[in-house]
Scaffold this motif. Structure first.
Motif, short mmCIF file in Angstrom:
data_model
loop_
_atom_site.label_atom_id
_atom_site.label_comp_id
_atom_site.label_asym_id
_atom_site.label_seq_id
_atom_site.Cartn_x
_atom_site.Cartn_y
_atom_site.Cartn_z
N ARG A 146 30.65 23.66 41.40
CA ARG A 146 29.41 23.87 42.18
C ARG A 146 28.78 25.21 41.83
O ARG A 146 27.59 25.31 41.53
CB ARG A 146 29.73 23.86 43.68
N ARG A 147 29.59 26.26 41.86
CA ARG A 147 29.05 27.60 41.56
C ARG A 147 28.72 27.72 40.06
O ARG A 147 27.77 28.39 39.68
CB ARG A 147 30.05 28.69 41.96
N GLY A 148 29.50 27.04 39.24
CA GLY A 148 29.22 27.06 37.80
C GLY A 148 27.85 26.47 37.51
O GLY A 148 27.05 27.04 36.74
N ARG A 149 27.55 25.33 38.11
CA ARG A 149 26.25 24.69 37.88
C ARG A 149 25.11 25.61 38.32
O ARG A 149 24.08 25.70 37.66
CB ARG A 149 26.17 23.35 38.61
N ALA A 150 25.30 26.33 39.41
CA ALA A 150 24.25 27.25 39.90
C ALA A 150 23.96 28.34 38.88
O ALA A 150 22.84 28.86 38.82
CB ALA A 150 24.68 27.86 41.23
N HIS A 151 24.96 28.67 38.07
CA HIS A 151 24.78 29.73 37.07
C HIS A 151 24.59 29.18 35.66
O HIS A 151 24.55 29.95 34.69
CB HIS A 151 26.01 30.66 37.06
N GLY A 152 24.53 27.85 35.52
CA GLY A 152 24.40 27.25 34.19
C GLY A 152 25.64 27.41 33.33
O GLY A 152 25.55 27.44 32.10
N ILE A 153 26.80 27.50 33.97
CA ILE A 153 28.06 27.66 33.22
C ILE A 153 28.77 26.31 33.16
O ILE A 153 29.03 25.70 34.21
CB ILE A 153 28.97 28.69 33.92
N PRO A 154 29.07 25.81 31.95
CA PRO A 154 29.78 24.53 31.88
C PRO A 154 31.21 24.65 32.41
O PRO A 154 31.87 25.67 32.20
CB PRO A 154 29.79 24.19 30.38
N THR A 155 31.67 23.59 33.08
CA THR A 155 33.03 23.61 33.65
C THR A 155 33.73 22.29 33.32
O THR A 155 34.06 21.50 34.22
CB THR A 155 32.97 23.83 35.18
N PRO A 156 33.96 22.01 32.03
CA PRO A 156 34.47 20.69 31.64
C PRO A 156 35.86 20.37 32.18
O PRO A 156 36.13 19.21 32.50
CB PRO A 156 34.47 20.75 30.11
N ILE A 157 36.71 21.36 32.31
CA ILE A 157 38.06 21.05 32.81
C ILE A 157 37.98 20.77 34.31
O ILE A 157 38.54 19.79 34.82
CB ILE A 157 39.05 22.19 32.50
N SER A 158 37.24 21.59 35.02
CA SER A 158 37.03 21.36 36.45
C SER A 158 36.44 19.97 36.68
O SER A 158 36.82 19.28 37.64
CB SER A 158 36.08 22.44 36.99
N ASP A 159 35.55 19.55 35.78
CA ASP A 159 34.88 18.26 35.97
C ASP A 159 35.85 17.08 35.80
O ASP A 159 35.54 15.96 36.23
CB ASP A 159 33.70 18.13 35.00
N VAL A 160 36.99 17.32 35.16
CA VAL A 160 38.03 16.29 35.10
C VAL A 160 38.98 16.40 36.30
O VAL A 160 39.33 15.41 36.94
CB VAL A 160 38.84 16.41 33.78
#
Ligand SMILES: NC(=O)C1=CN([C@@H]2O[C@H](COP(=O)(O)OP(=O)(O)OC[C@H]3O[C@@H](n4cnc5c(N)ncnc54)[C@H](OP(=O)(O)O)[C@@H]3O)[C@@H](O)[C@H]2O)C=CC1
Ligand SMILES: CC(C)(CO)C(=O)C(=O)O
Length: 294
Positions: A267-281
């Motif tokens: 959630r916070r990553g998206r707000a900053h435009g930071i990809p979070t591919p591991i979190s997304d799994v």
């Protein structure tokens, strides 16, 4: 004069704090969901029995206190709100003993006029099948260095639960959140700290922790490049059978704190435009383990 204190949520963490207060002659009001005659803490230096009863009906509780320790899970805050209404008057400090970085945002709407103080809880405590709690480390909290922390310092002064104040509390809280995020991998494997001794798990953990670190820094946390490895090494140094509270919930079939401990990264990553591919799994799997269906 000692502040008057209530513990809402006398589970693993709540029992530890209640026991620390009781040993110092400051027995708190105990407010929970399951009625008990007393609480029991098993620590390395002995057993502490905290006299109850654990009250279960906020509608029958009228005495406001100076300090509430809120130690329910983050998934249980709304359900515990009637306790906050019963125990708080303007100026009551609510010290939130929960993992995460969103305690003020989630608790403050339930206690208008009351300071809400997040705490980083460092110690592992494990509820036992007979209802007692096994304290598996030194009881220790970190609080923000704010005026509201003084009542917590006074309540816990001289007890087995030590309290430190942090000027840069958000950095401390984010560091702990990284630890909690990676602990979520134990839920996915069904294993305990021993799993971090595997090279493949260690590499996955480092990659996940670096992803979380990027988000933490974007949120303003001051944390160095060494933090992911330090956290991994702390898990590797744990007793192999030491789990984590989210694994205890998984093993008991209870809802998981996946939103506050893991999904917050994406959630916070998206707000900053930071990809979070591991979190997304990781997050959909934790959410599914928690909430189903299937
Ligand atoms: N355990 C640990 O080692 C650590 C935990 N934490 C964090 O601390 C927080 C608390 O965790 P933990 O102590 O393990 O959790 P537990 O599940 O052991 O304790 C939660 C307690 O809240 C009670 N409760 C649930 N709903 C309500 C309600 N509506 N009103 C009053 N009481 C209620 C539960 O009652 P019931 O008995 O009926 O379930 C239980 O006694 C979490 O955010 C966790 O992530 C942080 C560091 C370490
Ligand atoms: C004890 C510790 C640090 C282990 O991850 C924890 O925060 C938890 O169990 O929730």
């Amino acid at each position: 004069m000692n502040p008057t204190v209530a513990v809402v949520g006398p589970g693993a963490i709540g029992t530890t704090v209640a026991a620390a207060l009781h040993e110092a002659g400051r027995t708190p009001l105990l407010c929970g969901r399951t009625g008990r005659e007393h609480l029991e803490l098993r620590a390395a230096d002995g057993v502490v029995v905290v006299p109850g009863p654990v009250r279960t009906d906020p509608a029958r509780t009228e005495e406001a206190v100076d300090l509430v320790f809120l130690a329910v899970k983050s998934t249980q805050v709304a359900a515990a709100a009637p306790w906050l209404a019963a125990l708080c008057r303007p100026g009551t400090t609510v010290c939130v003993l929960q993992n995460g970085v969103e305690q003020e945002a989630t608790v403050a709407p339930h206690v208008p006029g009351c300071p809400v103080l997040p705490a980083v809880v460092w110690f592992p405590a494990v509820a036992q099948p007979d209802g007692a709690v096994w304290l598996r480390g030194a009881a220790r909290l970190t609080l923000p260095d704010l005026p509201a922390a003084q009542v917590v310092l006074a309540a816990l002064d001289g007890t087995r639960c030590s309290v430190e104040l942090a000027v840069d509390f958000p950095s401390v809280a984010w560091r702990k959140l990284l630890q909690n995020a990676v602990a979520g991998l134990m839920v996915l494997s069904g294993r305990r700290s021993g799993m971090f001794g595997r090279e493949d798990v260690a590499q996955l953990s480092l990659a996940y922790l670096r992803e979380c670190l990027a988000v933490a820094r974007a949120e303003g946390a001051v944390l160095g490049d060494e933090v992911p490895r330090e956290i991994l090494e702390s898990f590797q140094a744990n007793p192999a059978d030491l789990g984590t509270s989210i694994l205890a919930d998984r093993e008991a079939g209870r809802p998981l704190e996946w939103n506050t401990r893991n999904a917050v990264i994406g959630r916070r990553g998206r707000a900053h435009g930071i990809p979070t591919p591991i979190s997304d799994v990781v997050v959909p799997l934790l959410a599914s383990a928690s909430d189903g269906p299937g």
